[in-house]
Design an enzyme around this catalytic site. Structure first.
Site, PDB file in Angstrom:
ATOM      1  N   LEU A   1       0.814  -1.216   0.000  1.00  0.00           N
ATOM      2  CA  LEU A   1       0.000   0.000   0.000  1.00  0.00           C
ATOM      3  C   LEU A   1       0.849   1.269   0.000  1.00  0.00           C
ATOM      4  CD1 LEU A   1      -2.833  -1.018   2.510  1.00  0.00           C
ATOM      5  CD2 LEU A   1      -2.741  -1.321   0.021  1.00  0.00           C
ATOM      6  N   HIS A   2       0.322   2.283  -0.701  1.00  0.00           N
ATOM      7  CA  HIS A   2       0.965   3.603  -0.766  1.00  0.00           C
ATOM      8  C   HIS A   2      -0.121   4.653  -0.663  1.00  0.00           C
ATOM      9  CE1 HIS A   2      -0.516   3.546  -4.851  1.00  0.00           C
ATOM     10  NE2 HIS A   2       0.159   2.419  -5.103  1.00  0.00           N
TER      11      HIS A   2
ATOM     12  N   GLY B   1      -1.654   6.362  -2.795  1.00  0.00           N
ATOM     13  CA  GLY B   1      -2.745   6.217  -3.770  1.00  0.00           C
ATOM     14  C   GLY B   1      -3.858   5.361  -3.183  1.00  0.00           C
ATOM     15  N   HIS B   2      -3.464   4.235  -2.571  1.00  0.00           N
ATOM     16  CA  HIS B   2      -4.458   3.374  -1.917  1.00  0.00           C
ATOM     17  C   HIS B   2      -5.124   4.131  -0.760  1.00  0.00           C
ATOM     18  CE1 HIS B   2      -1.518   0.184  -3.443  1.00  0.00           C
ATOM     19  NE2 HIS B   2      -2.649  -0.149  -4.030  1.00  0.00           N
TER      20      HIS B   2
ATOM     21  N   GLN C   1      -5.024 -12.599 -12.693  1.00  0.00           N
ATOM     22  CA  GLN C   1      -4.867 -11.409 -13.535  1.00  0.00           C
ATOM     23  C   GLN C   1      -3.430 -11.201 -14.012  1.00  0.00           C
ATOM     24  OE1 GLN C   1      -6.303  -8.774 -10.275  1.00  0.00           O
ATOM     25  NE2 GLN C   1      -4.754  -7.337 -10.995  1.00  0.00           N
TER      26      GLN C   1
ATOM     27  N   GLY D   1      -9.168   3.360  -8.478  1.00  0.00           N
ATOM     28  CA  GLY D   1      -8.332   4.496  -8.850  1.00  0.00           C
ATOM     29  C   GLY D   1      -8.347   4.756 -10.351  1.00  0.00           C
ATOM     30  N   GLN D   2      -8.311   6.020 -10.707  1.00  0.00           N
ATOM     31  CA  GLN D   2      -8.172   6.411 -12.115  1.00  0.00           C
ATOM     32  C   GLN D   2      -6.839   5.934 -12.684  1.00  0.00           C
ATOM     33  OE1 GLN D   2      -8.342  10.709 -12.902  1.00  0.00           O
ATOM     34  NE2 GLN D   2      -7.083  10.294 -14.716  1.00  0.00           N
TER      35      GLN D   2
ATOM     36  N   ASP E   1      -5.752   3.094 -12.862  1.00  0.00           N
ATOM     37  CA  ASP E   1      -6.087   1.953 -13.726  1.00  0.00           C
ATOM     38  C   ASP E   1      -7.400   2.281 -14.425  1.00  0.00           C
ATOM     39  OD1 ASP E   1      -4.017  -0.255 -12.783  1.00  0.00           O
ATOM     40  OD2 ASP E   1      -4.728   0.791 -11.007  1.00  0.00           O
TER      41      ASP E   1
ATOM     42  N   SER F   1       2.678   3.833  -7.549  1.00  0.00           N
ATOM     43  CA  SER F   1       2.370   2.458  -7.932  1.00  0.00           C
ATOM     44  C   SER F   1       3.202   1.514  -7.080  1.00  0.00           C
ATOM     45  CB  SER F   1       2.721   2.248  -9.412  1.00  0.00           C
ATOM     46  OG  SER F   1       2.810   0.873  -9.699  1.00  0.00           O
TER      47      SER F   1
HETATM   48  P1  AMP Z   1      -3.591  -2.312  -6.814  1.00  0.00           P
HETATM   49  O1  AMP Z   1      -3.201  -2.638  -5.407  1.00  0.00           O
HETATM   50  O2  AMP Z   1      -2.464  -1.826  -7.650  1.00  0.00           O
HETATM   51  O3  AMP Z   1      -4.420  -3.396  -7.446  1.00  0.00           O
HETATM   52  O4  AMP Z   1      -4.553  -1.055  -6.699  1.00  0.00           O
HETATM   53  C1  AMP Z   1      -5.699  -1.068  -5.896  1.00  0.00           C
HETATM   54  C2  AMP Z   1      -6.533   0.151  -6.203  1.00  0.00           C
HETATM   55  O5  AMP Z   1      -5.778   1.321  -5.920  1.00  0.00           O
HETATM   56  C3  AMP Z   1      -6.945   0.233  -7.680  1.00  0.00           C
HETATM   57  O6  AMP Z   1      -8.281   0.704  -7.761  1.00  0.00           O
HETATM   58  C4  AMP Z   1      -5.964   1.238  -8.233  1.00  0.00           C
HETATM   59  O7  AMP Z   1      -6.440   1.915  -9.374  1.00  0.00           O
HETATM   60  C5  AMP Z   1      -5.796   2.173  -7.053  1.00  0.00           C
HETATM   61  N1  AMP Z   1      -4.544   2.920  -7.182  1.00  0.00           N
HETATM   62  C6  AMP Z   1      -3.304   2.415  -7.384  1.00  0.00           C
HETATM   63  N2  AMP Z   1      -2.401   3.410  -7.504  1.00  0.00           N
HETATM   64  C7  AMP Z   1      -3.087   4.572  -7.370  1.00  0.00           C
HETATM   65  C8  AMP Z   1      -2.725   5.958  -7.411  1.00  0.00           C
HETATM   66  N3  AMP Z   1      -1.474   6.341  -7.615  1.00  0.00           N
HETATM   67  N4  AMP Z   1      -3.694   6.868  -7.246  1.00  0.00           N
HETATM   68  C9  AMP Z   1      -4.977   6.492  -7.050  1.00  0.00           C
HETATM   69  N5  AMP Z   1      -5.393   5.206  -7.012  1.00  0.00           N
HETATM   70  C10 AMP Z   1      -4.461   4.261  -7.172  1.00  0.00           C
END
Ligand code: AMP
Length: 276
Positions: A24-25, A27-28, A52, A138-139, A141, A176
């Protein structure tokens, strides 16, 4: 999870949900924050979903930082975390196939031909397990969010999908979990995505450029000039709703400018919205 959900429902609580693959970062965290603001109960999931990932992709090496993630979730006041094992989510390989060809056979779906089918299966399962009122994506993706919105609409899944803006590092790089793969030089070169996207947005909104090939050309030039280790997977300038291609941007059309670029071995994606 079902007992917890039943109790929330009995008390008429509004449930917000954020699905993640962990590592997690901020963005999450922004998604959790929004979910916290809009709902009575916030549920997050951490599941690195094998279906996936393609056979040559990074499922095995995908960053896993569970202790750190739990700390972040506590900080964001998340009420419950669902972190199933692969065996729990897939006691047997799913016999059901899901696809939305008009949205999945383009952009990321070209170089990752089974990716969205895996996303669709896992998100459908997660939404059925957690039964949230609202789920936040998140936008970052963008294509994934459009695919999920369409699935939810087509299957009458009673969850509202909310797309949240991209959270970036101070210099513009989209956050990311995969950014940790970048070496120091690659990290510098990775900025070419943000530079190319912001310039392309200016071309559309300020300089009123309408021809897609001109914008594509400008993007390509910035990337090749700035990043010697970059390999462009795709540049897509599409209608923001349908992801349909166009040769010229129509007046008042909402578009998404999306990129996938390999910097070294790391495939980075990013996008920006613009209105003509
Ligand atoms: P992931 O863990 O990469 O599958 O991402 C989980 C959710 O967090 C997805 O809906 C992503 O689009 C969102 N997400 C990932 N990186 C960001 C970011 N930098 N800003 C906003 N949302 C994000």
């Amino acid at each position: 999870m079902q007992t917890f959900i039943a109790e929330c429902r009995r008390k008429n609580k509004r449930i917000g949900f954020v699905a993640t693959m962990g590592a997690l970062h901020k963005g999450h965290c922004a998604l959790m924050h929004r979910a916290r603001k809009d709902n009575d109960v916030v549920i997050a999931s951490i599941f690195v979903n094998p279906t996936q990932f393609g056979p040559t992709e990074d499922f095995q090496t995908y960053p896993r930082t569970f202790e750190h993630d739990v700390g972040m979730l506590a900080y964001e006041n998340v009420d419950a975390l669902w972190y199933p094992t692969v065996k729990t989510m897939y006691p047997y390989p799913p016999a059901t196939a899901m696809d939305i060809p008009s949205l999945t056979q383009t952009m990321c779906g070209v170089s990752r031909p089974t990716h969205f089918q895996g996303v669709l299966i896992v998100v459908a399962k997660l939404l059925n397990i957690v039964q949230p009122d609202v789920a936040y994506f998140g936008q970052k993706d963008f294509q994934q969010a459009r695919v999920i919105e369409t699935m939810v609409r087509d299957l009458n899944i009673p969850t509202r999908i909310v797309m949240c803006p991209i959270v970036r590092e101070h210099d513009g790089l989209a956050m990311s979990s995969r950014n940790v793969y970048l070496s120091l030089t690659e990290r510098k070169q990775a900025l070419c995505l943000w530079h190319a996207l912001s310039y392309a947005q200016t071309l559309v909104t300020k300089r009123k450029v309408r021809r897609v090939s001109i914008i594509e050309h400008a993007i390509k030039k910035i990337i090749t000039d700035e990043a010697s280790d970059a390999y462009i997977d795709y540049i897509a300038i599409r209608d923001a709703k349908t992801l349909q291609e166009c040769t010229a941007i129509a007046p008042r059309q909402h578009i998404v400018i999306a990129l996938a670029v390999f910097v070294g071995k790391t495939r980075l994606i990013d996008n920006i919205l613009a209105r003509a």
